[in-house]
Design an enzyme around this catalytic site. Sequence first.
Site, short mmCIF file in Angstrom:
data_model
loop_
_atom_site.label_atom_id
_atom_site.label_comp_id
_atom_site.label_asym_id
_atom_site.label_seq_id
_atom_site.Cartn_x
_atom_site.Cartn_y
_atom_site.Cartn_z
N GLY A 121 1.00 -1.09 0.03
CA GLY A 121 0.05 0.15 -0.12
C GLY A 121 0.81 1.34 -0.11
O GLY A 121 0.50 2.12 0.07
N GLY A 123 2.78 2.06 -2.42
CA GLY A 123 2.85 2.73 -3.95
C GLY A 123 4.21 2.20 -4.38
O GLY A 123 4.86 2.98 -5.44
N ASP A 171 5.43 -0.19 -13.93
CA ASP A 171 6.06 -1.04 -12.67
C ASP A 171 6.77 -2.32 -12.92
O ASP A 171 7.68 -2.73 -12.38
CB ASP A 171 4.74 -1.16 -11.88
CG ASP A 171 4.15 0.05 -11.52
OD1 ASP A 171 4.44 1.06 -11.68
OD2 ASP A 171 2.94 -0.05 -11.21
C1 GLA Z 1 0.74 2.78 -11.13
C2 GLA Z 1 0.56 2.14 -12.47
C3 GLA Z 1 1.68 2.36 -13.34
C4 GLA Z 1 1.58 3.95 -13.59
C5 GLA Z 1 1.62 4.67 -12.59
C6 GLA Z 1 1.67 6.21 -12.53
O1 GLA Z 1 1.92 2.40 -10.49
O2 GLA Z 1 0.87 0.60 -12.34
O3 GLA Z 1 1.52 1.74 -14.66
O4 GLA Z 1 0.68 4.30 -14.60
O5 GLA Z 1 0.60 4.06 -11.61
O6 GLA Z 1 2.60 6.90 -13.09
#
Ligand code: GLA
Length: 385
Positions: A121, A123, A171
């Site tokens: 969570g 990010g 990601d």
């Molecule tokens: C999340 C998504 C990514 C990207 C980011 C914002 O992490 O998984 O693909 O879009 O948000 O940049």
Amino acid sequence: MIARNILETRFKEVFGKNPDLIVKSPGRINIIGEHTDYNEGFVLPAAIDKAIYVAVGKREDNLINLYAEDFKAHYAIALKGIAPTELSWPNYILGVVQQIKDKELSLSGFDLYIDGDIPVGAGLSSSAAVECATGYALNELYGLSLHRVEIAKMGQLAEHTYAGVMCGIMDQFASVLSKAGHVIRLDCRDLSYTYVPLDLGDHELVLLNTNVKHALASSAYNDRRHACEHAVSLVQAKYPEVKSLRDVNLSQLDELVKPVSPAAYLKARFVLEENERLNKACEALQTGDITALGEQLFLAHEGLSKDYEVSCAELDYLVEQAKQFEQVKGARMMGGGFGGCTINIVEKGFGNQLVDALSKGYRSRFDLELTAIFVAIDNGTEVVY
Ligand code: GLA
């Protein structure tokens, strides 16, 4: 870092035998370039020294037998019957299995044990790391000959189909393809990339975790994506050659989007500006101008908060407060938004002081703890055993 012998021991306790293989896939940071990936723009992520680990072993039958250490939970399903579940954690694994099945590659049942040290969570893309660890491990276990980029793409599709988040590729790409000491300058249109040394001189990175994840983050994410697609469709009506926001310029937005949909206009303009900021940030990184780099982060936060509207009160507060210190060269929310972390570029040694300075105010304002996460930039997915 979770030691190999701990993973082996736990696998044995849970499944009664040794694993065939253990794979590690890291979480990620992103210096700049947010919400640009699904608009065929640029991103600048890197893997961190916090990862998901999966230990796997082949089975004689066709059962997919999972165990998640975080939840102390089992989940089992026949390979031929896999489908998205109500429980969220198995979906990131099953979604990847589905991708392998869709490619008509052959696999059997397996036992899979999963653990990790990525704060959930925050990010830092723990879900992408689960997908990539699973994809990489099954690729090795069954000799599927999948290339790293393919493994990243399969992770992204798993997220679309089994988790319902229409994410971009950032990601998963960062988790699988990162290189220690570098950020990846990735062109999300054709997936061409270069490794840029992350040399911050007398500065360090510190992540400040809001410790909140607001509800509806994934539907808001999908909404942003739709707003961008809507802007593209409005431009396409006059310029059919346009395929994505990457092909669009500001005057086209002014002419064709602003009068029809002011909301989509702001989102699309943000994306164009964010790509420009990323280019400036790369130049600053190459010349070692950390002040100029940090300035782009502050500007990115403004855009993410006011135009793209993916920030929240907690993130805005942390960036505003951090900005007051001359030792802080740049700060912004990181990732999809609505919670998670801010990324801060600060003078070396100032990270801890910054957390101390902000913790009390943060607690009294939001009744939440503020935690710092110090990260080192690491390699992408690898076999650890
Ligand atoms: C999340 C998504 C990514 C990207 C980011 C914002 O992490 O998984 O693909 O879009 O948000 O940049």
